[in-house]
Write an enzyme that holds these catalytic residues in place. Structure first.
Site, PDB file in Angstrom:
ATOM      1  N   HIS A 138      -5.012  -7.120  60.494  1.00  0.00           N
ATOM      2  CA  HIS A 138      -4.198  -7.535  59.555  1.00  0.00           C
ATOM      3  C   HIS A 138      -4.714  -7.055  58.159  1.00  0.00           C
ATOM      4  O   HIS A 138      -3.917  -7.462  57.253  1.00  0.00           O
ATOM      5  CB  HIS A 138      -4.515  -9.292  59.489  1.00  0.00           C
ATOM      6  CG  HIS A 138      -4.078 -10.061  60.619  1.00  0.00           C
ATOM      7  ND1 HIS A 138      -2.839  -9.742  61.352  1.00  0.00           N
ATOM      8  CD2 HIS A 138      -4.809 -10.616  61.352  1.00  0.00           C
ATOM      9  CE1 HIS A 138      -2.941 -10.433  62.386  1.00  0.00           C
ATOM     10  NE2 HIS A 138      -4.100 -11.000  62.609  1.00  0.00           N
ATOM     11  N   ASP A 172      -4.435  -8.176  70.559  1.00  0.00           N
ATOM     12  CA  ASP A 172      -4.764  -9.326  69.947  1.00  0.00           C
ATOM     13  C   ASP A 172      -3.531 -10.310  70.361  1.00  0.00           C
ATOM     14  O   ASP A 172      -2.447  -9.860  70.121  1.00  0.00           O
ATOM     15  CB  ASP A 172      -5.129  -9.394  68.604  1.00  0.00           C
ATOM     16  CG  ASP A 172      -5.740 -10.591  68.019  1.00  0.00           C
ATOM     17  OD1 ASP A 172      -6.808 -10.422  67.836  1.00  0.00           O
ATOM     18  OD2 ASP A 172      -4.709 -11.228  67.331  1.00  0.00           O
ATOM     19  N   HIS A 174      -2.077 -11.840  67.672  1.00  0.00           N
ATOM     20  CA  HIS A 174      -1.459 -11.784  66.703  1.00  0.00           C
ATOM     21  C   HIS A 174      -0.933 -10.412  66.359  1.00  0.00           C
ATOM     22  O   HIS A 174      -1.588  -9.423  66.839  1.00  0.00           O
ATOM     23  CB  HIS A 174      -2.084 -12.227  65.351  1.00  0.00           C
ATOM     24  CG  HIS A 174      -2.630 -13.646  65.339  1.00  0.00           C
ATOM     25  ND1 HIS A 174      -3.934 -13.507  65.732  1.00  0.00           N
ATOM     26  CD2 HIS A 174      -2.266 -14.831  65.034  1.00  0.00           C
ATOM     27  CE1 HIS A 174      -4.011 -15.221  65.812  1.00  0.00           C
ATOM     28  NE2 HIS A 174      -3.103 -15.728  65.225  1.00  0.00           N
ATOM     29  N   ASP A 261      -7.882 -14.017  71.757  1.00  0.00           N
ATOM     30  CA  ASP A 261      -7.172 -15.113  71.526  1.00  0.00           C
ATOM     31  C   ASP A 261      -5.942 -15.432  71.950  1.00  0.00           C
ATOM     32  O   ASP A 261      -4.953 -16.201  71.697  1.00  0.00           O
ATOM     33  CB  ASP A 261      -6.777 -15.180  69.754  1.00  0.00           C
ATOM     34  CG  ASP A 261      -6.622 -13.943  69.303  1.00  0.00           C
ATOM     35  OD1 ASP A 261      -6.218 -13.044  69.948  1.00  0.00           O
ATOM     36  OD2 ASP A 261      -6.323 -13.782  67.942  1.00  0.00           O
TER      37      ASP A 261
HETATM   38  C1  SP5 Z   1      -7.708 -11.312  63.724  1.00  0.00           C
HETATM   39  C2  SP5 Z   1      -7.090 -12.566  63.914  1.00  0.00           C
HETATM   40  O1  SP5 Z   1      -7.030 -12.973  65.048  1.00  0.00           O
HETATM   41  N1  SP5 Z   1      -6.772 -13.204  62.840  1.00  0.00           N
HETATM   42  C3  SP5 Z   1      -5.802 -14.262  62.932  1.00  0.00           C
HETATM   43  C4  SP5 Z   1      -5.318 -14.813  61.815  1.00  0.00           C
HETATM   44  C5  SP5 Z   1      -4.573 -16.198  62.079  1.00  0.00           C
HETATM   45  N2  SP5 Z   1      -4.942 -17.072  60.949  1.00  0.00           N
HETATM   46  C6  SP5 Z   1      -4.165 -18.341  61.158  1.00  0.00           C
HETATM   47  C7  SP5 Z   1      -4.826 -19.408  61.741  1.00  0.00           C
HETATM   48  C8  SP5 Z   1      -4.520 -20.630  61.208  1.00  0.00           C
HETATM   49  C9  SP5 Z   1      -5.038 -21.924  62.300  1.00  0.00           C
HETATM   50  N3  SP5 Z   1      -5.469 -22.898  61.684  1.00  0.00           N
HETATM   51  C10 SP5 Z   1      -4.741 -23.833  62.295  1.00  0.00           C
HETATM   52  C11 SP5 Z   1      -5.502 -25.072  62.564  1.00  0.00           C
HETATM   53  C12 SP5 Z   1      -4.536 -26.311  62.796  1.00  0.00           C
HETATM   54  N4  SP5 Z   1      -5.161 -27.483  62.867  1.00  0.00           N
HETATM   55 ZN    ZN Z   2      -5.502 -12.656  66.400  1.00  0.00          ZN
END
Ligand code: SP5
Ligand code: ZN
Length: 317
Positions: A138, A172, A174, A261
Site C-alpha cells: 500500500h 493479499d 487488499h 488475510d
Molecule cells: C498490508 C495490509 O494487509 N494492509 C491492510 C490495511 C487494511 N486497513 C484497514 C483495516 C481496518 C480494520 N479495522 C476494522 C475493525 C472493525 N472493528
Molecule cells: Zn492485506
C-alpha cells in the site's frame, strides 16, 4: 527445505500501540507477533535455517519513493521517544500507519530483507521467501498507508527488472495500490492482483478491473476484484486466469505479494479460503516454473499464520 528464507529481527522495533477505526482505538492488527508466529511454526516443522539480510544502498529506495518522503520517515522516527506515536499528518494517509521510534529502522530492514531475496534470485536460487515486516504494497511514492511504509515488493521488482521482465502477482486480500502505481506506465513489469472488491474494502481508491495501465504500460496492469465470502473453488478459477496472464507476458522473474488475510478466519479480510488450500495456491504458482521471490504482506489471524505459511511453502517446494 530448498526454499531460502530471509528474516531480520529488527522488525520488532516497529510496534505501534493502536490503530484508530471510526474514532475508536483498537489493538494494532499488524503486530510483530505475526512474523514471530510464522518463524515458530516453521521451526516446529523442521525449518531451522533463516538467513539475515545484507545491507543495500538507500538508492534502491529512492528509485521508488520520493527522497523527501524517505527523509521524513527517518527524521520523524528518530525524533520520537520510545512511547510516542505519530498519527496522520503530511505523508501519513490514514490511521493505520503511525510512526513510532523504530518504524524507519524496521521499514528499512524490511527493504533489505526483500532485496536480499531478490539478490539470491539473481544468483540462481529458484524460490526465496522474504519475511518482510512491516508490509509494503500500500506504500505509495510519497504516502504511507495500510500498515505500509516502504514498498518492499516494488523495490525488489524494480531491482530485478534491470535483469529482465518481472511479473508481480499480488494475492493479499487488499489491492496493492502502491505497487500498481509504481509500474502503471511501465511495460517491463506486469502487475496482476486478486483482491476484495475495492468498492467495499480498503484501499477503495484503486483495484478496479478497468485500470489497465497507461501510455507504454497500457495492457500491463490487471486487476481481479472479487466478491466477499468467495470460497476456494471460486478463487481458484480467477487465480488460473491470472496465472495465464503471467504466462502470456513471459517474464524472467516472478514476485509474489503474499498476504494471508484471504484466510477464512482473518479478522480484517472477508474471503473463505481454508488452511489446506494455500498449498494448492502455491502449487499453481509453482507450475509457472519461474524464479520466484515471495514477499510477505498482510495476514492477521496470528494463531494460524505459521500453518498458512508452512502449507504455502510446502506447495512451492
Ligand atoms: C498490508 C495490509 O494487509 N494492509 C491492510 C490495511 C487494511 N486497513 C484497514 C483495516 C481496518 C480494520 N479495522 C476494522 C475493525 C472493525 N472493528
Ligand atoms: Zn492485506
Amino acid at each position: 527445505m530448498n526454499i531460502k528464507i530471509i528474516y531480520s529481527e529488527i522488525h520488532k522495533q516497529h510496534n505501534p500501540p493502536f490503530e484508530i477505526y471510526d474514532g475508536v482505538k483498537e489493538s494494532y492488527a499488524e503486530k510483530s507477533d505475526r512474523i514471530e508466529a510464522i518463524i515458530k511454526t516453521l521451526r516446529e516443522n523442521g525449518v531451522n535455517k533463516f538467513y539475515s539480510p545484507e545491507e543495500f544502498s538507500i538508492r534502491n529506495i529512492y528509485s521508488i519513493h520520493q527522497k523527501e518522503y524517505v527523509n521524513f520517515l527517518q527524521k520523524r522516527s528518530a525524533s520520537l521517544n520510545g512511547d510516542q506515536v505519530l498519527y496522520p499528518s503530511y505523508f501519513i494517509m490514514d490511521t493505520y500507519t503511525p510512526i513510532v521510534k523504530g518504524t524507519y529502522d524496521a521499514a528499512r530492514s524490511a527493504v533489505n530483507v526483500a532485496l536480499s531475496g531478490a539478490q539470491r534470485i539473481l544468483n540462481g536460487q529458484g524460490v526465496v521467501y522474504s519475511l518482510c515486516r512491516p508490509p509494503g504494497h500500500h506504500a505509495e511514492q510519497k504516502a504511507m498507508s495500510g500498515y505500509c511504509y516502504f514498498n518492499n515488493a516494488a523495490i525488489a521488482a524494480n531491482y530485478l527488472s534491470d535483469h529482465g521482465k518481472v511479473a508481480i502477482l499480488d494475492i493479499d486480500f487488499h489491492h496493492g495500490n502502491g505497487t500498481q502505481n509504481m509500474f502503471y506506465e511501465r511495460k517491463d513489469v506486469l502487475y496482476v492482483s486478486l483482491h476484495a472488491d475495492p468498492r467495499l474494502m480498503f484501499p477503495y481508491v484503486s483495484g478496479y478491473a478497468d485500470e489497465l495501465g497507461k501510455s507504454q504500460g497500457l495492457g500491463f496492469n490487471k486487476n481481479y476484484p472479487l466478491p466477499l465470502r468467495i470460497n476456494n473453488k471460486e478463487y481458484s478459477r480467477t487465480l488460473l486466469k491470472a496465472l495465464e496472464e503471467i504466462k502470456k507476458f513471459d517474464p524472467k522473474f516472478l514476485v509474489v505479494s503474499l498476504g494471508f488475510d484471504t484466510y477464512e478466519k482473518d479478522p480484517i479480510g472477508g474471503f473463505k479460503l481454508t488452511l489446506s488450500f494455500y498449498k494448492d495456491i502455491a502449487k499453481n504458482i509453482k507450475n509457472l516454473r519461474l524464479p520466484t521471490l515471495l514477499i510477505q504482506e498482510g495476514g492477521y489471524y496470528t494463531q494460524d499464520l505459521g500453518k498458512l505459511s508452512f502449507n504455502f511453502l510446502q506447495g512451492m517446494e
